[in-house]
Design an enzyme around this catalytic site. Structure first.
Site, PDB file in Angstrom:
ATOM      1  N   GLU A  20      10.664  -3.802  37.375  1.00  0.00           N
ATOM      2  CA  GLU A  20       9.217  -3.862  37.598  1.00  0.00           C
ATOM      3  C   GLU A  20       8.965  -4.473  38.979  1.00  0.00           C
ATOM      4  OE1 GLU A  20       5.144  -5.709  35.694  1.00  0.00           O
ATOM      5  OE2 GLU A  20       6.885  -6.969  36.081  1.00  0.00           O
ATOM      6  N   ASP A  49      13.822  -6.005  27.451  1.00  0.00           N
ATOM      7  CA  ASP A  49      13.106  -6.580  28.586  1.00  0.00           C
ATOM      8  C   ASP A  49      13.904  -7.783  29.079  1.00  0.00           C
ATOM      9  OD1 ASP A  49      10.742  -7.033  30.273  1.00  0.00           O
ATOM     10  OD2 ASP A  49       9.669  -5.973  28.694  1.00  0.00           O
ATOM     11  N   HIS A 108       1.938  -2.029  28.849  1.00  0.00           N
ATOM     12  CA  HIS A 108       1.261  -3.111  28.130  1.00  0.00           C
ATOM     13  C   HIS A 108       0.423  -4.000  29.054  1.00  0.00           C
ATOM     14  CE1 HIS A 108       4.718  -4.809  30.004  1.00  0.00           C
ATOM     15  NE2 HIS A 108       4.282  -6.028  29.754  1.00  0.00           N
ATOM     16  N   ASP A 109       0.490  -3.781  30.371  1.00  0.00           N
ATOM     17  CA  ASP A 109      -0.307  -4.579  31.316  1.00  0.00           C
ATOM     18  C   ASP A 109      -1.479  -3.784  31.873  1.00  0.00           C
ATOM     19  OD1 ASP A 109       1.460  -6.752  31.222  1.00  0.00           O
ATOM     20  OD2 ASP A 109       2.711  -5.896  32.793  1.00  0.00           O
ATOM     21  N   ASP A 127      11.794  -7.564  34.364  1.00  0.00           N
ATOM     22  CA  ASP A 127      10.436  -8.050  34.558  1.00  0.00           C
ATOM     23  C   ASP A 127      10.264  -8.720  35.925  1.00  0.00           C
ATOM     24  OD1 ASP A 127       7.873  -8.773  33.049  1.00  0.00           O
ATOM     25  OD2 ASP A 127       8.492 -10.739  33.786  1.00  0.00           O
TER      26      ASP A 127
HETATM   27  C1  GLC Z   1       5.304  -8.682  33.900  1.00  0.00           C
HETATM   28  C2  GLC Z   1       4.996  -8.284  32.485  1.00  0.00           C
HETATM   29  C3  GLC Z   1       3.746  -8.979  32.048  1.00  0.00           C
HETATM   30  C4  GLC Z   1       3.958 -10.465  32.127  1.00  0.00           C
HETATM   31  C5  GLC Z   1       4.459 -10.879  33.497  1.00  0.00           C
HETATM   32  C6  GLC Z   1       5.029 -12.261  33.455  1.00  0.00           C
HETATM   33  O1  GLC Z   1       4.344  -8.265  34.799  1.00  0.00           O
HETATM   34  O2  GLC Z   1       4.919  -6.905  32.377  1.00  0.00           O
HETATM   35  O3  GLC Z   1       3.338  -8.602  30.777  1.00  0.00           O
HETATM   36  O4  GLC Z   1       2.770 -11.121  31.854  1.00  0.00           O
HETATM   37  O5  GLC Z   1       5.491 -10.056  33.971  1.00  0.00           O
HETATM   38  O6  GLC Z   1       6.233 -12.260  32.747  1.00  0.00           O
END
Ligand code: GLC
Length: 566
Positions: free
Chosen positions: A261, A107, A337-338, A207
């Site tokens: 992402e 990540d 995971h979100d 991310d």
């Molecule tokens: C992304 C991650 C998440 C995190 C956020 C801030 O959305 O997937 O888990 O809280 O970024 O880093």
């Protein structure tokens, strides 16, 4: 034309043929009895992952972090979090994966750091080149520089007494945003990226990557938007230039994969990252298909969530399949995971637990694009129940509930409990259910987050022993995808766009055609599709006992999923 001849004409890549498995380290497997998953715990399960048949592991952050957001707040990019082990443990994991021909992607959290990162500590003291590493703005301590909201609830600004200025944080106040306009920031990040690439990793999941460029001057956002300010930081002015720079100076020299992402981006915007010159991303996680069950004010709307139409879902997925995966390439996913557990969200985790879990698996593994399996989905893990805010760890859930309370939109947690029990990020973070033993075989001590009570029946051990399990079915589907180039490289064509029960599509490569028929409902139905010839259809895999090889002469049972060769 045979599949082989056709393949010579398509752009083949190892990451297009791969199935990815996502690990949330804190919740995967605890090897040292502190209640927290760790890297040696993952290494202990490499044979498990190999047996399942996955090719790539995406490891959520394992870097040194004070854990305000479970590792997404990085204190030191070049060190491993103590609770997770050591750099030597990480190297062992990488070596074990590579020995089995599996790959590892890390990540990459570069929109922000932890407040405890050395850069921020020096920045708040205006120390030399670090002075402008973050977004600092003047203003009275009770008057933030603009009206932007944090994605985790509340204002996106916190006043720092030490520097006497406000700093921007799109997420938690412990996660200050890096100032990408500063070339020194970009240089430091690129150096760090190369450092990891040199360690032999196979790529990155980037991310919040579409948030790194903000509108010049950080103007006020439209106050009527649910997320105030988002139009000034999602898909900002220099986004492609920054990404392209990172790509050209680091990634371009390595045979690695990247997946970005992209919250808050449209399908059209997402395409811009995948084209040549857009920043070198191989695929994206965009979330348009995951808005179907939201209420009118987005994912945290108090009322009106949870219902979705199959035809709307199909229409969005089909655009993603054709305009992203079809034109370029893309990631295929429903959970992470979100997000809530896919089975509780898109299946029926009570009445048709096994059938609907297998239907969702069939969907994920027969689309065009690289499929991502989130840990535990391969055994049909479900949402848990959180009876009070004390049981929640996730700063997003607690931040939003606190905001709703502060705004007087709810008077107590109970009023938001149904929404939390549908939506909270902690559903996917409850510990992995390895066995029916104490603490699901995840740990010998108290787990950091409560277990889902159903671990006594839903667990890896019993799934592996059961020849008809969800786990076995995932494994068969992964094998099928590896065996059939048409499932990887074939074109996608939607059938029956308006049918509210059947989601059916063809995958075609040369003269090979595969037909996927999913009865995405709890009522039986038929596959009424005159336009295709199914007389010679052959069943490749199904989640029910197969009764007929011709889909047109067959009644599809609740959540039946069948894949045919035509
Ligand atoms: C992304 C991650 C998440 C995190 C956020 C801030 O959305 O997937 O888990 O809280 O970024 O880093």
């Amino acid at each position: 034309m045979s599949q082989h001849t056709v393949l010579e004409q398509v752009d083949t890549e190892w990451w297009k043929e791969a199935v990815v498995y996502q690990i949330y380290p804190r919740s995967f497997n605890d090897s040292d009895s502190d209640g927290i998953g760790d890297i040696p715990g993952i290494t202990d399960k490499v044979t498990y992952l190999d047996k399942l048949g996955v090719d790539v592991i995406w490891l959520c952050p394992v870097y040194d972090s004070p854990n305000a957001d479970n590792g997404y707040d990085i204190r030191n990019y070049r060190a491993i979090m103590n609770e997770f082990g050591t750099m030597a443990d990480w190297e062992t994991l990488l070596a074990e994966l590579h020995t089995r021909d599996m790959r590892l992607i890390m990540d990459l959290v570069i929109n922000h750091t932890s407040k405890e990162h050395e850069w921020f500590q020096r920045s708040r003291q205006r120390d030399g080149k670090y002075e402008d590493y973050y977004y600092w703005r003047d203003g009275a301590p009770d008057n933030p520089p603009n009206n932007w909201n944090s994605i985790f609830g509340g204002p996106a600004w916190t006043y720092d007494e030490k520097r006497g200025q406000w700093y921007l944080h799109l997420f938690d106040e412990n996660q200050p945003d890096l100032n990408w306009r500063n070339p020194d920031v970009r240089e430091d990040i690129k150096e760090m990226v190369t450092w990891w690439l040199e360690k032999g990793i196979d790529g990155f999941r980037m991310d919040a990557i579409n948030f790194i460029s903000k509108t010049e001057g950080l103007p006020d956002g439209d106050p009527d938007r649910t997320l105030v300010g988002v139009e000034h930081y999602s898909h900002g002015p220099h986004i492609h230039t920054y990404l392209q720079e990172v790509y050209d100076d680091t990634l371009a020299d390595y045979d690695v994969m990247t997946v970005g992402e992209m919250g808050e981006t449209s399908i059209d915007q997402t395409a811009e990252y995948l084209v040549e010159g857009g920043g070198g991303l191989d695929m994206a996680f965009q979330f348009n298909h995951l808005t179907v069950d939201e209420g009118p004010e987005g994912q945290w709307t108090l009322d009106g969530w949870g219902k979705w139409d199959l035809s709307e879902f199909k229409a969005i997925m089909t655009r993603c399949q054709n305009e992203l995966a079809g034109e370029w390439w893309d990631a295929v996913f429903l959970g992470n995971h979100d997000l809530p557990r896919i089975l509780s969200r898109f299946g029926d985790d009570e009445g048709y637990h096994r059938e609907s879990a297998k239907l969702i698996a069939t969907f994920l593994l027969t689309l065009r694009g690289t499929p991502y399996i989130y840990q535990g989905d391969e055994i049909g893990m479900t949402n848990a129940e959180f009876v009070s805010l004390d049981e929640i760890d996730d700063p997003m859930t607690t931040g939003i509930v606190e905001m709703l309370l502060a705004e007087g939109r709810i008077e107590s947690y109970e009023e938001a409990a149904d929404l939390v029990n549908y939506r909270s990020r902690d559903h996917s973070r409850t510990p992995m259910q390895w066995s029916s033993e104490t603490n699901a075989g995840f740990t010998d001590s108290e787990p950091w987050l409560k277990l889902n009570r159903n671990y006594t029946s839903i667990n890896v051990e019993s799934a592996i022993d059961d020849t008809d399990s969800i786990w076995q079915y995932y494994k068969e589907l992964i094998d099928l995808r590896h065996a059939e180039d048409v499932l990887v490289y074939g074109e996608y064509n939607l059938l029956l766009p308006n049918d509210e029960q059947i989601y059916a599509y063809r995958r075609t490569l040369g003269d090979e055609t595969i037909l996927v028929v999913l009865n995405w409902s709890d009522k039986p139905t038929t596959f009424d599709c005159p336009s295709i010839n199914t007389a010679n259809a052959k069943v490749l895999i199904t989640n029910y006992e197969s009764t007929s090889t011709n889909p047109k002469r067959h009644e599809f049972r609740p959540y039946e999923a069948t894949v045919y060769r035509l």
